[in-house]
Design a protein around this motif. Structure first.
Motif, PDB file in Angstrom:
ATOM      1  N   THR A   1      26.737   0.031  70.988  1.00 38.70           N
ATOM      2  CA  THR A   1      27.659   0.446  71.928  1.00 38.70           C
ATOM      3  C   THR A   1      29.027  -0.390  71.387  1.00 38.70           C
ATOM      4  O   THR A   1      29.093  -1.103  70.609  1.00 38.70           O
ATOM      5  CB  THR A   1      27.306   0.036  73.437  1.00 38.70           C
ATOM      6  OG1 THR A   1      26.852  -1.522  73.151  1.00 38.70           O
ATOM      7  CG2 THR A   1      26.028   0.665  73.872  1.00 38.70           C
TER       8      THR A   1
ATOM      9  N   LEU B   1      31.025  -2.917  71.877  1.00 43.13           N
ATOM     10  CA  LEU B   1      30.856  -4.354  72.737  1.00 43.13           C
ATOM     11  C   LEU B   1      32.214  -4.845  72.727  1.00 43.13           C
ATOM     12  O   LEU B   1      32.045  -5.692  73.895  1.00 43.13           O
ATOM     13  CB  LEU B   1      30.324  -5.141  71.329  1.00 43.13           C
ATOM     14  CG  LEU B   1      28.598  -4.844  71.345  1.00 43.13           C
ATOM     15  CD1 LEU B   1      28.318  -5.708  69.971  1.00 43.13           C
ATOM     16  CD2 LEU B   1      27.703  -5.392  72.525  1.00 43.13           C
TER      17      LEU B   1
ATOM     18  N   VAL C   1      32.763  -5.419  76.551  1.00 39.10           N
ATOM     19  CA  VAL C   1      32.077  -6.574  77.268  1.00 39.10           C
ATOM     20  C   VAL C   1      32.695  -7.991  76.950  1.00 39.10           C
ATOM     21  O   VAL C   1      32.200  -8.661  77.821  1.00 39.10           O
ATOM     22  CB  VAL C   1      30.720  -6.375  77.488  1.00 39.10           C
ATOM     23  CG1 VAL C   1      30.053  -5.413  78.386  1.00 39.10           C
ATOM     24  CG2 VAL C   1      29.984  -6.609  75.992  1.00 39.10           C
ATOM     25  N   MET C   2      33.517  -7.788  76.034  1.00 40.14           N
ATOM     26  CA  MET C   2      33.976  -8.980  75.939  1.00 40.14           C
ATOM     27  C   MET C   2      35.351  -9.192  76.385  1.00 40.14           C
ATOM     28  O   MET C   2      35.987  -8.180  76.787  1.00 40.14           O
ATOM     29  CB  MET C   2      34.209  -9.239  74.270  1.00 40.14           C
ATOM     30  CG  MET C   2      32.845  -9.416  73.574  1.00 40.14           C
ATOM     31  SD  MET C   2      32.738  -9.829  71.744  1.00 40.14           S
ATOM     32  CE  MET C   2      32.261  -8.258  71.049  1.00 40.14           C
TER      33      MET C   2
ATOM     34  N   ARG D   1      24.813 -26.595  69.287  1.00 36.06           N
ATOM     35  CA  ARG D   1      25.607 -25.816  68.206  1.00 36.06           C
ATOM     36  C   ARG D   1      25.575 -24.261  68.076  1.00 36.06           C
ATOM     37  O   ARG D   1      25.638 -23.704  67.159  1.00 36.06           O
ATOM     38  CB  ARG D   1      24.564 -26.251  66.809  1.00 36.06           C
ATOM     39  CG  ARG D   1      24.320 -27.833  66.870  1.00 36.06           C
ATOM     40  CD  ARG D   1      23.791 -28.063  65.466  1.00 36.06           C
ATOM     41  NE  ARG D   1      24.019 -29.483  65.272  1.00 36.06           N
ATOM     42  CZ  ARG D   1      22.936 -30.162  64.723  1.00 36.06           C
ATOM     43  NH1 ARG D   1      21.948 -29.547  64.359  1.00 36.06           N
ATOM     44  NH2 ARG D   1      22.707 -31.469  64.960  1.00 36.06           N
ATOM     45  N   GLY D   2      25.801 -23.942  69.397  1.00 32.11           N
ATOM     46  CA  GLY D   2      25.826 -22.283  69.564  1.00 32.11           C
ATOM     47  C   GLY D   2      26.840 -21.973  68.955  1.00 32.11           C
ATOM     48  O   GLY D   2      28.039 -22.651  68.676  1.00 32.11           O
ATOM     49  N   TYR D   3      27.328 -20.523  69.091  1.00 33.61           N
ATOM     50  CA  TYR D   3      28.458 -19.897  68.464  1.00 33.61           C
ATOM     51  C   TYR D   3      29.684 -20.305  69.468  1.00 33.61           C
ATOM     52  O   TYR D   3      30.843 -20.516  68.975  1.00 33.61           O
ATOM     53  CB  TYR D   3      28.325 -18.583  68.260  1.00 33.61           C
ATOM     54  CG  TYR D   3      29.403 -17.824  67.635  1.00 33.61           C
ATOM     55  CD1 TYR D   3      29.600 -18.079  66.127  1.00 33.61           C
ATOM     56  CD2 TYR D   3      30.368 -17.031  67.795  1.00 33.61           C
ATOM     57  CE1 TYR D   3      30.671 -17.463  65.384  1.00 33.61           C
ATOM     58  CE2 TYR D   3      31.327 -16.348  67.300  1.00 33.61           C
ATOM     59  CZ  TYR D   3      31.403 -16.564  65.866  1.00 33.61           C
ATOM     60  OH  TYR D   3      32.447 -15.966  65.250  1.00 33.61           O
TER      61      TYR D   3
ATOM     62  N   THR E   1      28.092 -14.263  71.605  1.00 29.43           N
ATOM     63  CA  THR E   1      28.799 -13.047  71.334  1.00 29.43           C
ATOM     64  C   THR E   1      27.679 -11.815  71.814  1.00 29.43           C
ATOM     65  O   THR E   1      26.547 -11.668  71.248  1.00 29.43           O
ATOM     66  CB  THR E   1      28.932 -12.694  69.790  1.00 29.43           C
ATOM     67  OG1 THR E   1      29.424 -13.766  69.478  1.00 29.43           O
ATOM     68  CG2 THR E   1      30.214 -11.515  69.991  1.00 29.43           C
ATOM     69  N   PRO E   2      28.079 -11.282  72.958  1.00 32.84           N
ATOM     70  CA  PRO E   2      27.248  -9.973  73.255  1.00 32.84           C
ATOM     71  C   PRO E   2      27.136  -9.077  72.315  1.00 32.84           C
ATOM     72  O   PRO E   2      27.762  -8.507  71.479  1.00 32.84           O
ATOM     73  CB  PRO E   2      27.974  -9.243  74.411  1.00 32.84           C
ATOM     74  CG  PRO E   2      29.186 -10.138  74.847  1.00 32.84           C
ATOM     75  CD  PRO E   2      29.177 -11.327  73.634  1.00 32.84           C
ATOM     76  N   GLY E   3      25.597  -8.670  71.975  1.00 30.39           N
ATOM     77  CA  GLY E   3      25.246  -7.615  71.124  1.00 30.39           C
ATOM     78  C   GLY E   3      24.873  -8.222  69.737  1.00 30.39           C
ATOM     79  O   GLY E   3      24.300  -7.670  68.894  1.00 30.39           O
TER      80      GLY E   3
ATOM     81  N   ILE F   1      24.689 -18.453  63.175  1.00 23.54           N
ATOM     82  CA  ILE F   1      25.000 -19.647  63.818  1.00 23.54           C
ATOM     83  C   ILE F   1      23.964 -19.708  64.961  1.00 23.54           C
ATOM     84  O   ILE F   1      23.420 -20.719  65.642  1.00 23.54           O
ATOM     85  CB  ILE F   1      26.404 -19.590  64.322  1.00 23.54           C
ATOM     86  CG1 ILE F   1      27.123 -19.954  62.772  1.00 23.54           C
ATOM     87  CG2 ILE F   1      26.667 -20.956  65.057  1.00 23.54           C
ATOM     88  CD1 ILE F   1      28.722 -19.914  63.030  1.00 23.54           C
TER      89      ILE F   1
ATOM     90  N   ALA G   1      36.525 -18.311  67.702  1.00 25.63           N
ATOM     91  CA  ALA G   1      35.116 -18.489  68.218  1.00 25.63           C
ATOM     92  C   ALA G   1      34.271 -19.093  67.047  1.00 25.63           C
ATOM     93  O   ALA G   1      34.407 -18.726  65.647  1.00 25.63           O
ATOM     94  CB  ALA G   1      34.675 -17.489  68.773  1.00 25.63           C
ATOM     95  N   GLY G   2      33.440 -20.000  67.417  1.00 31.26           N
ATOM     96  CA  GLY G   2      32.423 -20.454  66.228  1.00 31.26           C
ATOM     97  C   GLY G   2      33.142 -21.725  65.479  1.00 31.26           C
ATOM     98  O   GLY G   2      32.450 -22.342  64.761  1.00 31.26           O
ATOM     99  N   ILE G   3      34.537 -22.110  65.805  1.00 28.19           N
ATOM    100  CA  ILE G   3      34.943 -23.250  65.186  1.00 28.19           C
ATOM    101  C   ILE G   3      34.114 -24.527  65.170  1.00 28.19           C
ATOM    102  O   ILE G   3      33.985 -25.326  64.523  1.00 28.19           O
ATOM    103  CB  ILE G   3      36.485 -23.334  65.496  1.00 28.19           C
ATOM    104  CG1 ILE G   3      37.302 -22.313  64.640  1.00 28.19           C
ATOM    105  CG2 ILE G   3      37.009 -24.972  65.199  1.00 28.19           C
ATOM    106  CD1 ILE G   3      38.711 -22.506  64.933  1.00 28.19           C
ATOM    107  N   GLY G   4      33.539 -24.657  66.615  1.00 23.72           N
ATOM    108  CA  GLY G   4      33.031 -25.941  67.172  1.00 23.72           C
ATOM    109  C   GLY G   4      31.552 -25.932  66.462  1.00 23.72           C
ATOM    110  O   GLY G   4      30.937 -26.860  66.674  1.00 23.72           O
ATOM    111  N   ALA G   5      31.135 -24.831  65.905  1.00 26.62           N
ATOM    112  CA  ALA G   5      29.585 -24.666  65.602  1.00 26.62           C
ATOM    113  C   ALA G   5      29.537 -25.649  64.074  1.00 26.62           C
ATOM    114  O   ALA G   5      30.502 -25.666  63.202  1.00 26.62           O
ATOM    115  CB  ALA G   5      29.081 -23.428  65.517  1.00 26.62           C
TER     116      ALA G   5
END
Lengths: 213, 197, 191
Positions: free
Chosen positions: A168, A170, A173-174, B98-100, B127-129, B170, C187-191
């Motif tokens: 879909t 995506l 939804v973001m 430690r998630g994205y 992130t969705p999907g 991640i 996004a993801g920079i903190g991981a």
């Protein structure tokens, strides 16, 4: 203004989201699904109707200079009531909407209606005004939520219409999708309104040819 | 009715009365919803526990105990017992930072021997999907029945045994990390739970 | 390190406007010119930090000890409203031109959800006082970054040829969407 005019204005002519551009934060923030949009819209409607009623009731007892703080306290009380009610009886929705429930307090629509309508009108029109603006808001949020859910998750009100694992769009939804979907929705509504305005002179002429024969 | 003039006395009185009324009504509402809110939270906790543990006869929420994970964070441990009070397993509410995009909260269910019985995602901002696929088959199924004692919870890319979700390494890594933390909590709490029936 | 993470997360990854949707009203309303955007940012920054500090102290030293958490929303909004009044009076005295420029938007800071939103978020995140103030300040920075870059783009938008139906709000929203997409790259920079 008649009651029915008063009631219909919030849906199209003075729609909070599409025309007045108020309450944009929850509009963009919670509309990842149609259900969330509807839930947020109805919660806001409740606060709007109740605060409009109370403001209309007490408007003569409140000195002008402390008018705004008083209204804010009234609105904040109803928001807190909604917050506790949702947490107790619809915890699922409470979690989904999260921060945006206490933020109903700062939704410009509510203070705006209290100040510009309820503080100048009696109880019944104020109630209708609140209902109209609130349901118009709910309608806008549900529309945006539906569009985003269809494009982004391939479902409507949680009922999926694409095979499992289908790709879909995506992005809808973001966060960016919220801005983009609302942008196109408003453009579409502008276009519809422009078209609705145009045919009027044509319609006025239209009946003439018929009696001619 | 004429509007009340804006004298200091009137203004102060109005604000005081309004605040008292609203404070009072909120206190009433708070009293009225306190019990239902507690009940709703309890119910939610219990459902998450039921979803990851074999059938039990006790009240795990009532026997809650905390274990400390690395970084000093307290992880909630819920024991599951049969009718005789023997330990059947344990659910651990675990979190990986430690998630994205932020923390990933899991409810992890272990059988008494330490093997995984079920895992449920409680909260995340992935992130969705992509990252959200961690809550679905086939990703989550690969953990069931495995024992972290001999199953390396790192993703294959890092030398472990977990098949990462495509384009969400991640998130997969954090998922494994949260289970690992839960396992450490399980080891810490196991004997204490076995001792007290 | 922990503090640095708070800053990066608030300014870029979880940008208050572009990914958390707080303060959209002023984001769309006062961003036609870079100049006013800067002024608005300054005002929000000041109020945001001050009000987070005030609400944090109120929560920890009055509401929580007395078990009055349910008065959170109502007391926070009153504290913020009072603070905004004070900023308004101060600005009128100190810098009349700025006061003129921001016009009706200053009182609207009260209903800027960024302020109340960050105050509540700070409480929910269980921060200590220093972390909370830093959290608020970095969110204000993020607000400024989004606001000022957006207003810069909108100034250029004035000279672009756009289909009639897309003019004004729709194209601004789509522009904001693109900006938000750019911020997703963080996004993801903190991981």
């Amino acid at each position: 203004m008649t009651h029915s005019e008063n009631f219909t204005k919030g849906f199209f002519k003075e729609n909070a989201v599409f025309v007045l551009l108020l309450g944009m934060c929850p509009t963009l923030g919670v509309t990842t699904t149609a259900f969330n949009g509807l839930g947020m819209g109805l919660a806001t409607t409740f606060v709007l109707v109740m605060s409009n009623i109370v403001v209309a009731l007490v408007k003569d007892l409140v000195p002008d200079k402390v008018r705004i703080p008083t209204f804010v306290v009234i609105i904040a009380s109803f928001v807190a009531i909604v917050e506790m009610g949702l947490q107790a009886y619809i915890p699922f929705l409470y979690e989904q909407l999260g921060l945006f429930i206490p933020l109903i307090v700062v939704n410009c629509i509510i203070l705006g209606r209290a100040e510009s309508f309820a503080s100048k009108n009696s109880v019944l029109p104020s109630m209708i005004d609140g209902l109209s603006m609130g349901l118009g808001f709910a309608m806008a949020l549900t529309m945006l939520g539906t569009v985003r859910e269809i494009l982004g998750s391939g479902s409507v009100f949680g009922l999926s219409f694409v095979p499992q694992g289908a790709t879909t769009i995506l992005i809808f939804v973001m966060p960016p999708g919220a801005f983009i979907a609302l942008g196109y929705l408003i453009a579409g509504i502008n276009a519809l309104q422009a078209r609705a305005r145009k045919p009027k002179p044509v319609a006025a002429k239209a009946p003439e040819p018929l009696p001619a024969n | 009715m004429a509007k009340l003039p804006s004298t200091i006395f009137n203004m102060v009185m109005t604000l005081v009365i309004v605040s008292l009324l609203s404070g009072g009504s909120l206190a009433l509402m708070n009293e009225a919803t306190k019990e239902p809110i507690r009940q709703a939270l309890y119910q939610k906790q219990l459902e998450a526990i039921k979803a990851v543990l074999p059938e039990f006869q006790n009240d795990p929420v009532g026997e809650l105990a905390n274990a400390t994970s690395e970084g000093g964070q307290a992880l909630e441990c819920y024991p599951a017992r049969d009718a005789e009070g023997n330990l059947l397993g344990m659910a651990v509410k675990s979190v990986s930072p430690r998630g994205y995009s932020g923390d990933i909260w899991l409810m992890v269910g272990f059988k008494a021997d330490g093997s995984l019985h079920g895992v449920q995602v409680l909260e995340h901002h992935e992130t969705p999907g992509l990252g959200t696929k961690m809550a679905d088959s086939p990703f989550k199924d690969q953990f069931i029945g495995k024992n972290p004692a001999d199953f390396d919870l790192r993703v294959k890319k890092d030398g472990g045994q977990v098949d990462a979700i495509t384009a969400a390494t991640i998130s997969s890594r954090a998922y494994g990390d949260a289970i690992e933390r839960a396992y450490q909590a399980f080891l810490q709490q196991k004997s204490a739970f076995e001792a007290q029936p | 390190m922990e503090y640095l993470l708070i800053v990066i997360s608030a300014v870029f990854v979880n940008n208050i406007v572009l990914s958390q949707f707080l303060g959209i009203c002023s984001f769309l309303g006062v961003s036609k010119k870079v100049e006013t955007a800067v002024g608005m940012t300054g005002a929000v920054m000041f109020v945001l930090v001050l009000s987070t500090l005030a609400t944090y102290l109120l929560m920890k030293s009055v509401l929580e000890p007395l078990g009055l958490e349910y008065l959170r929303t109502i007391s926070f909004i009153l504290v913020i409203a009072a603070l905004v009044q004070m900023v308004e009076i101060a600005l009128k005295k100190v810098s009349p031109p700025l006061y003129q420029a921001l016009g009706i938007y200053l009182p609207l800071i009260t209903t800027n959800c960024a302020v109340l939103g960050v105050a509540i978020l700070t409480i929910q995140k269980d921060f200590n006082l220093l972390q909370g103030v830093l959290f608020a300040f970095s969110h204000a920075l993020g607000f400024g970054l989004a606001m000022i870059s957006f207003s810069g783009m909108r100034e250029h938008l004035e000279y672009a040829e756009i289909p009639a139906r897309m003019k004004g709000v729709p194209i601004s929203l789509i522009l904001a969407g693109l900006l938000s997409m750019a911020f997703m790259g963080f996004a993801g920079i903190g991981a």
